[in-house]
Design a protein around this motif. Sequence first.
Motif, mmCIF file in Angstrom:
data_model
loop_
_atom_site.group_PDB
_atom_site.id
_atom_site.type_symbol
_atom_site.label_atom_id
_atom_site.label_comp_id
_atom_site.label_asym_id
_atom_site.label_seq_id
_atom_site.Cartn_x
_atom_site.Cartn_y
_atom_site.Cartn_z
ATOM 1 N N SER A 1 75.672 -1.710 -66.813
ATOM 2 C CA SER A 1 76.816 -1.539 -65.930
ATOM 3 C C SER A 1 76.634 -0.318 -65.045
ATOM 4 N N ARG A 2 77.050 -0.438 -63.782
ATOM 5 C CA ARG A 2 76.983 0.684 -62.847
ATOM 6 C C ARG A 2 78.364 0.972 -62.259
ATOM 7 N N LEU A 3 79.385 0.859 -63.078
ATOM 8 C CA LEU A 3 80.755 1.061 -62.617
ATOM 9 C C LEU A 3 81.256 2.481 -62.841
ATOM 10 N N GLY A 4 80.455 3.334 -63.429
ATOM 11 C CA GLY A 4 80.904 4.685 -63.742
ATOM 12 C C GLY A 4 81.560 4.713 -65.106
ATOM 13 N N GLY B 1 95.121 -11.390 -74.809
ATOM 14 C CA GLY B 1 94.077 -12.219 -75.403
ATOM 15 C C GLY B 1 92.803 -12.348 -74.600
ATOM 16 N N ASP B 2 92.730 -11.783 -73.393
ATOM 17 C CA ASP B 2 91.513 -11.833 -72.582
ATOM 18 C C ASP B 2 90.905 -10.445 -72.451
ATOM 19 N N ASP B 3 89.574 -10.405 -72.403
ATOM 20 C CA ASP B 3 88.873 -9.133 -72.270
ATOM 21 C C ASP B 3 88.691 -8.776 -70.805
ATOM 22 N N TYR B 4 88.806 -7.478 -70.509
ATOM 23 C CA TYR B 4 88.669 -6.947 -69.158
ATOM 24 C C TYR B 4 87.865 -5.653 -69.214
ATOM 25 N N ILE B 5 87.198 -5.350 -68.101
ATOM 26 C CA ILE B 5 86.589 -4.036 -67.926
ATOM 27 C C ILE B 5 87.643 -3.170 -67.250
ATOM 28 N N LEU B 6 87.968 -2.043 -67.856
ATOM 29 C CA LEU B 6 88.895 -1.085 -67.251
ATOM 30 C C LEU B 6 88.033 0.036 -66.683
ATOM 31 N N SER B 7 87.870 0.040 -65.381
ATOM 32 C CA SER B 7 86.958 0.966 -64.716
ATOM 33 C C SER B 7 87.731 2.069 -64.011
ATOM 34 N N PHE B 8 87.200 3.289 -64.103
ATOM 35 C CA PHE B 8 87.850 4.433 -63.456
ATOM 36 C C PHE B 8 87.005 5.021 -62.334
ATOM 37 N N THR C 1 94.315 -3.000 -58.353
ATOM 38 C CA THR C 1 93.152 -3.809 -58.016
ATOM 39 C C THR C 1 92.536 -4.492 -59.222
ATOM 40 N N VAL C 2 92.180 -5.761 -59.047
ATOM 41 C CA VAL C 2 91.357 -6.480 -60.003
ATOM 42 C C VAL C 2 90.264 -7.156 -59.178
ATOM 43 N N SER C 3 89.029 -7.086 -59.657
ATOM 44 C CA SER C 3 87.921 -7.666 -58.912
ATOM 45 C C SER C 3 86.960 -8.360 -59.859
ATOM 46 N N HIS C 4 85.866 -8.854 -59.311
ATOM 47 C CA HIS C 4 84.878 -9.548 -60.127
ATOM 48 C C HIS C 4 83.505 -9.387 -59.487
ATOM 49 N N ALA C 5 82.493 -9.617 -60.274
ATOM 50 C CA ALA C 5 81.112 -9.599 -59.801
ATOM 51 C C ALA C 5 80.311 -10.510 -60.715
ATOM 52 N N TYR D 1 78.943 -9.354 -64.138
ATOM 53 C CA TYR D 1 79.791 -9.101 -65.294
ATOM 54 C C TYR D 1 80.524 -10.367 -65.728
ATOM 55 N N SER D 2 80.684 -10.535 -67.023
ATOM 56 C CA SER D 2 81.362 -11.704 -67.579
ATOM 57 C C SER D 2 82.866 -11.475 -67.720
ATOM 58 N N TYR D 3 83.365 -10.381 -67.174
ATOM 59 C CA TYR D 3 84.772 -10.016 -67.329
ATOM 60 C C TYR D 3 85.338 -9.593 -65.972
ATOM 61 N N PRO D 4 86.644 -9.823 -65.745
ATOM 62 C CA PRO D 4 87.278 -9.257 -64.560
ATOM 63 C C PRO D 4 87.278 -7.731 -64.663
ATOM 64 N N ILE D 5 87.237 -7.067 -63.526
ATOM 65 C CA ILE D 5 87.180 -5.605 -63.483
ATOM 66 C C ILE D 5 88.519 -5.090 -62.974
ATOM 67 N N VAL D 6 89.237 -4.368 -63.829
ATOM 68 C CA VAL D 6 90.530 -3.791 -63.472
ATOM 69 C C VAL D 6 90.296 -2.313 -63.174
ATOM 70 N N THR D 7 90.745 -1.870 -62.014
ATOM 71 C CA THR D 7 90.622 -0.464 -61.659
ATOM 72 C C THR D 7 91.790 0.290 -62.274
ATOM 73 N N GLY D 8 91.499 1.284 -63.090
ATOM 74 C CA GLY D 8 92.553 2.045 -63.767
ATOM 75 C C GLY D 8 93.196 3.054 -62.839
ATOM 76 N N ASP D 9 94.480 2.853 -62.520
ATOM 77 C CA ASP D 9 95.215 3.796 -61.683
ATOM 78 C C ASP D 9 96.187 4.640 -62.503
ATOM 79 N N TYR D 10 96.625 4.097 -63.650
ATOM 80 C CA TYR D 10 97.625 4.773 -64.478
ATOM 81 C C TYR D 10 97.422 4.297 -65.906
ATOM 82 N N VAL D 11 97.317 5.253 -66.837
ATOM 83 C CA VAL D 11 97.149 4.909 -68.254
ATOM 84 C C VAL D 11 98.032 5.827 -69.087
#
Length: 180
Positions: A101-104, A113-120, A146-150, A153-163
Motif C-alpha cells: 500500500s502507498r496510501l500513507g 459488516g464490510d471492510d474498508y481502508i481508513l486512510s489519513f 470522501t470514499v474512493s477505490h483503486a 486494493y480489494s477494499y473501498p478507501i475512506v479518507t479519515g476527516d474526523y475520528v
Amino acid sequence: MKKNIYALVLPLVVISGLVFANRDIKDEASKKSTSKPLSAAEGKSALKKWEATPDGIKFKKWEASPEGKKVYAGEAKIRKHISAFTNMEAVVTSLSLPPGSRLGFGVMVRINGDDYILSFGPEKSNEFQQLHSLNVNDKIIIRSHTVSHAPKYSYPIVTGDYVERDSKLIYKRAPRQGGC
C-alpha cells in the motif's frame, strides 16, 4: 554636452523597449498555456480514448470482476453518510494497511459488516500521534467527505476527516489553507 545626453538616453530607450517587448511575449505564452475546461463531448471523447488504452481495459475488467463489484457495493453502503458527513460506527480490524500500500498512514476498519481502508494520508510529524494509540477491536466513530477505490486494493478507501473513540476526539483533519 547634447551628444553625451543623447548617448546616455538612447541605450536607456532601447533597453526599455526590449524589456516591454519581452514581457508581452511572456504574457502571450502564459495565456496560451492556460487551457480551458473540457466540454462534455470532449470529456466523453477523452474517456473513450483512455478506455481503449491497456490501463483503461484493465480498469474496465476490474470493474466488471466480482472484486470490483464488491468494492463498489461497499462504497454504495456508506455513500449517504459520506454525502451528509454523518457519524459511522467502525471497529478497527488491523493497524496496518494491505501489503504494498502507498496510501500513507491508515488502518483497516469494519463498518456495517464490510471492510474498508481508513486512510489519513502521508504521515507528518505528530499529526497522527493520537491515532497511534488505536488498538484492534477498538470501536470508533468516523466522519468522512470522501470514499474512493483503486484496482490495486480489494477494499473501498475512506479518507479519515474526523475520528473519535469513547466520545473523545482523537483526530480532526485541519482545513486546507489557501484553497477554495
